[in-house]
Design a protein around this motif. Structure first.
Motif, PDB file in Angstrom:
ATOM      1  N   ILE A  84       0.960  -1.119  -0.053  1.00 32.47           N
ATOM      2  CA  ILE A  84       0.057   0.119   0.042  1.00 32.47           C
ATOM      3  C   ILE A  84       1.119   1.422   0.012  1.00 32.47           C
ATOM      4  O   ILE A  84       1.742   1.409   0.896  1.00 32.47           O
ATOM      5  CB  ILE A  84      -0.969  -0.164   1.171  1.00 32.47           C
ATOM      6  CG1 ILE A  84      -1.897  -1.292   1.265  1.00 32.47           C
ATOM      7  CG2 ILE A  84      -1.762   1.293   1.481  1.00 32.47           C
ATOM      8  CD1 ILE A  84      -2.585  -1.281   2.461  1.00 32.47           C
ATOM      9  N   ASP A  85       0.661   1.889  -0.993  1.00 31.46           N
ATOM     10  CA  ASP A  85       1.500   3.263  -1.259  1.00 31.46           C
ATOM     11  C   ASP A  85       3.045   3.168  -1.056  1.00 31.46           C
ATOM     12  O   ASP A  85       3.597   3.768  -0.240  1.00 31.46           O
ATOM     13  CB  ASP A  85       0.896   4.173  -0.019  1.00 31.46           C
ATOM     14  CG  ASP A  85      -0.334   4.789  -0.271  1.00 31.46           C
ATOM     15  OD1 ASP A  85      -0.920   4.818  -1.260  1.00 31.46           O
ATOM     16  OD2 ASP A  85      -0.996   4.961   1.048  1.00 31.46           O
ATOM     17  N   PRO A  90       6.816   3.689  -9.761  1.00 27.48           N
ATOM     18  CA  PRO A  90       7.324   4.420 -10.688  1.00 27.48           C
ATOM     19  C   PRO A  90       6.205   5.716 -10.769  1.00 27.48           C
ATOM     20  O   PRO A  90       5.189   5.699 -10.586  1.00 27.48           O
ATOM     21  CB  PRO A  90       7.305   4.071 -12.037  1.00 27.48           C
ATOM     22  CG  PRO A  90       7.639   2.285 -11.654  1.00 27.48           C
ATOM     23  CD  PRO A  90       6.695   2.266 -10.427  1.00 27.48           C
ATOM     24  N   ASP A  91       6.780   6.899 -11.007  1.00 26.22           N
ATOM     25  CA  ASP A  91       5.977   8.272 -10.815  1.00 26.22           C
ATOM     26  C   ASP A  91       5.157   8.351 -12.116  1.00 26.22           C
ATOM     27  O   ASP A  91       3.543   8.470 -11.722  1.00 26.22           O
ATOM     28  CB  ASP A  91       6.907   9.242 -11.101  1.00 26.22           C
ATOM     29  CG  ASP A  91       7.824   9.536  -9.967  1.00 26.22           C
ATOM     30  OD1 ASP A  91       7.233   9.091  -8.837  1.00 26.22           O
ATOM     31  OD2 ASP A  91       8.807  10.119 -10.018  1.00 26.22           O
ATOM     32  N   ALA A  92       5.186   7.604 -13.276  1.00 24.50           N
ATOM     33  CA  ALA A  92       4.300   7.603 -14.356  1.00 24.50           C
ATOM     34  C   ALA A  92       3.037   6.655 -13.816  1.00 24.50           C
ATOM     35  O   ALA A  92       1.909   7.074 -14.034  1.00 24.50           O
ATOM     36  CB  ALA A  92       4.946   6.948 -15.320  1.00 24.50           C
ATOM     37  N   ARG A 101      -7.354   5.563 -12.402  1.00 23.10           N
ATOM     38  CA  ARG A 101      -7.113   4.389 -13.449  1.00 23.10           C
ATOM     39  C   ARG A 101      -6.319   3.533 -12.809  1.00 23.10           C
ATOM     40  O   ARG A 101      -5.564   3.589 -11.973  1.00 23.10           O
ATOM     41  CB  ARG A 101      -6.623   5.086 -14.939  1.00 23.10           C
ATOM     42  CG  ARG A 101      -7.693   5.922 -15.479  1.00 23.10           C
ATOM     43  CD  ARG A 101      -7.048   6.421 -16.775  1.00 23.10           C
ATOM     44  NE  ARG A 101      -5.755   7.083 -16.655  1.00 23.10           N
ATOM     45  CZ  ARG A 101      -4.694   7.446 -17.570  1.00 23.10           C
ATOM     46  NH1 ARG A 101      -5.063   7.170 -18.539  1.00 23.10           N
ATOM     47  NH2 ARG A 101      -3.795   8.368 -17.241  1.00 23.10           N
ATOM     48  N   LYS A 102      -6.488   1.961 -13.440  1.00 25.51           N
ATOM     49  CA  LYS A 102      -5.528   0.947 -13.276  1.00 25.51           C
ATOM     50  C   LYS A 102      -4.293   1.074 -14.174  1.00 25.51           C
ATOM     51  O   LYS A 102      -4.696   1.609 -15.357  1.00 25.51           O
ATOM     52  CB  LYS A 102      -6.477  -0.382 -13.427  1.00 25.51           C
ATOM     53  CG  LYS A 102      -5.518  -1.568 -12.953  1.00 25.51           C
ATOM     54  CD  LYS A 102      -6.414  -2.782 -13.153  1.00 25.51           C
ATOM     55  CE  LYS A 102      -7.062  -3.197 -14.496  1.00 25.51           C
ATOM     56  NZ  LYS A 102      -7.539  -4.345 -14.717  1.00 25.51           N
ATOM     57  N   ALA A 103      -3.255   0.723 -13.824  1.00 23.36           N
ATOM     58  CA  ALA A 103      -2.166   0.945 -14.541  1.00 23.36           C
ATOM     59  C   ALA A 103      -1.138  -0.123 -14.349  1.00 23.36           C
ATOM     60  O   ALA A 103      -1.022  -0.766 -13.339  1.00 23.36           O
ATOM     61  CB  ALA A 103      -1.392   2.284 -14.371  1.00 23.36           C
ATOM     62  N   ILE A 115       8.144  -5.752 -13.338  1.00 23.76           N
ATOM     63  CA  ILE A 115       6.667  -5.805 -13.964  1.00 23.76           C
ATOM     64  C   ILE A 115       6.124  -5.030 -12.758  1.00 23.76           C
ATOM     65  O   ILE A 115       6.052  -5.598 -11.589  1.00 23.76           O
ATOM     66  CB  ILE A 115       5.991  -7.185 -14.135  1.00 23.76           C
ATOM     67  CG1 ILE A 115       6.784  -7.849 -15.094  1.00 23.76           C
ATOM     68  CG2 ILE A 115       4.684  -7.046 -14.553  1.00 23.76           C
ATOM     69  CD1 ILE A 115       6.533  -9.377 -15.274  1.00 23.76           C
ATOM     70  N   TRP A 116       5.265  -3.936 -12.871  1.00 27.32           N
ATOM     71  CA  TRP A 116       4.557  -3.078 -11.941  1.00 27.32           C
ATOM     72  C   TRP A 116       3.057  -3.235 -12.519  1.00 27.32           C
ATOM     73  O   TRP A 116       2.714  -3.189 -13.549  1.00 27.32           O
ATOM     74  CB  TRP A 116       4.984  -1.803 -12.055  1.00 27.32           C
ATOM     75  CG  TRP A 116       6.267  -1.534 -11.163  1.00 27.32           C
ATOM     76  CD1 TRP A 116       7.690  -1.688 -11.893  1.00 27.32           C
ATOM     77  CD2 TRP A 116       6.461  -1.445 -10.049  1.00 27.32           C
ATOM     78  NE1 TRP A 116       8.658  -1.309 -11.092  1.00 27.32           N
ATOM     79  CE2 TRP A 116       7.916  -1.185  -9.760  1.00 27.32           C
ATOM     80  CE3 TRP A 116       5.757  -1.398  -8.653  1.00 27.32           C
ATOM     81  CZ2 TRP A 116       8.431  -0.852  -8.476  1.00 27.32           C
ATOM     82  CZ3 TRP A 116       6.221  -0.926  -7.445  1.00 27.32           C
ATOM     83  CH2 TRP A 116       7.828  -0.795  -7.442  1.00 27.32           C
TER      84      TRP A 116
END
Length: 445
Positions: A84-85, A90-92, A101-103, A115-116
């Protein structure tokens, strides 16, 4: 620049290096096969890697969605590796998640993919999942790369073997065609290039062979036509020339009569020589074989022709040949030496080899390079009079005997070519028995 580029090629030619067609074709196929194999290997490797990363990314998205549902229900993600948090997010991806949004993303760090996957939750927190490329996936890629390398090597070796096979077959056909063409060039008119290369598959080699055969047939027809014309002209001239000589002999004695008789005899000799050349060119002459002692035969014939010629028998031998034709060759060589060279003229017999040497300026370079040619009487180096038929007839009669006639100039040992010659030597190499494959047919008396 052109000389610089040509010099390595000339050095290779002088060193005798020769690259066959099969190796050139094999190298070309191997090169193309190698390029194709490398290209396909790179494409397959990249496609497999992208596919594995996409699957890992989809799996990370599924896990983060499950963790989101658990968090909305229990305020806990209840899923391993969910943070969590996470400050390392990554900032993007963080910006996208904060927009609701889910990213997910794949980030390379020194060739190692990370993989993030991240998703927002109701209380404003951000759930994220960070995984790497599994060892199993890495092992699969390594095995795939190894298989691609082995496959590429196999393709290159197979291409090389195929090139050697195809090039070898084509090279053999071309060598057979070249050998047959050389036989045709030597006067064997019954040789066919197309029959020599064989095979049932028609390709460019067959087209080349048929073209060479057609060219040889055309040249043979033209040569035969020229021979017939020459023989016909000489035959038609024989009767009037004989009549002219007879009439000249009836003239009253005097200097004019001697001149007319001399020219008439020269014309009759020319006509007889042309007829003899035509018969020799037709390859229909027959050798009448007899056993002779070569040294004794040469000594008697030369003494009858010109007693001033020195004859030396180094080694006596008995052989089977045509005495009349041998005498014709010998007399023509001596006459050529007397006309174009300088005395003394020496004839040496050694076994089955006869050498006729003079001490004149030597044979002209074109005769040494191309052999005797009719109506070529010499050059500035070996000037004289005549019609150039004496050595032509000698070479033709030698061919009927199955012998070999060669010409060379005598120079001091180690002297360069520009040093004037000290004489000319004609060498007649006689076989033990006159062969039957010279275009004439030896006939025992």
């Amino acid at each position: 620049m052109r000389r610089i580029l040509r010099s390595p090629v000339r050095r290779m030619e002088r060193a005798g290096l020769h690259t066959g067609l099969r190796w050139k074709l094999s190298a070309a196929i191997a090169l193309v096969a190698g390029l194709v194999a490398i290209t396909l290997s790179l494409v397959v490797h990249n496609a497999a890697r992208v596919s594995m990363l996409d699957n890992a990314r989809d799996l990370a998205n599924e896990r983060i969605e499950i963790a989101q549902r658990n968090y909305d229900l229990n305020r806990r993600p209840n899923f391993p590796n969910i943070k969590i948090d996470d400050p390392d997010l990554p900032d993007a991806l963080r910006d996208k998640v904060l927009d609701g949004r889910k990213a997910s993303d794949v980030i390379d760090h020194g060739g190692v993919p990370d993989i993030w996957a991240a998703v927002p939750v109701k209380d404003g927190h951000v759930l994220s999942l960070h995984t790497g490329f599994t060892d199993r996936s890495t092992d699969i890629l390594k095995d795939l790369d190894q298989a691609l390398v082995i496959g590429s090597i196999a393709v290159v070796l197979g291409g090389s073997a195929l090139g050697v096979l195809i090039g070898g077959q084509l090279s053999r056909r071309l060598r057979k065609a070249a050998a047959a063409a050389n036989q045709v060039a030597k006067g064997e008119s019954d040789v066919r290039v197309r029959d020599a290369i064989g095979g049932v598959v028609r390709d460019e080699t067959d087209d080349l062979a048929r073209a060479v055969d057609a060219m040889a047939d055309t040249l043979q027809q033209r040569l035969e036509a020229e021979r017939r014309v020459t023989a016909d002209i000489a035959h038609e001239l024989r009767t009037p020339v004989t009549g002219l000589l007879t009439a000249a002999e009836l003239l009253p004695p005097g200097r004019p009569t001697e001149l007319v008789l001399d020219r008439a005899k020269a014309m009759r000799t020319l006509v007889e020589d042309v007829l003899e050349v035509a018969r020799l060119d037709s390859a229909s002459e027959r050798a009448e074989l007899q056993d002779i002692m070569l040294g004794e035969f040469v000594t008697r014939r030369v003494a009858a022709k010109d007693p001033s010629v020195e004859v030396r028998v180094v080694h006596e031998s008995m052989l089977t040949t045509d005495p009349r034709r041998l005498e014709r060759v010998l007399i023509n060589l001596i006459a050529n030496a007397a006309r174009h060279g300088k005395p003394p003229i020496q004839v040496t017999v050694e076994g089955r080899v006869i050498r006729v040497r003079d001490h004149g300026p030597g044979f002209p370079s074109d005769l040494l390079a191309d052999g005797p040619s009719r109506f070529r009487t010499g050059s500035a180096d070996r000037a004289g009079h005549g019609h150039g038929l004496g050595l032509t007839i000698a070479a033709g009669q030698a061919r009927v005997l199955g012998a070999r006639l060669t010409f060379r100039n005598v120079r001091p040992a180690g002297a360069p070519d520009h040093v004037p010659a000290e004489g000319a030597v004609a060498v007649l190499w006689l076989p033990e028995h006159a062969p039957t494959n010279t275009g004439s047919y030896p006939m025992l008396p």
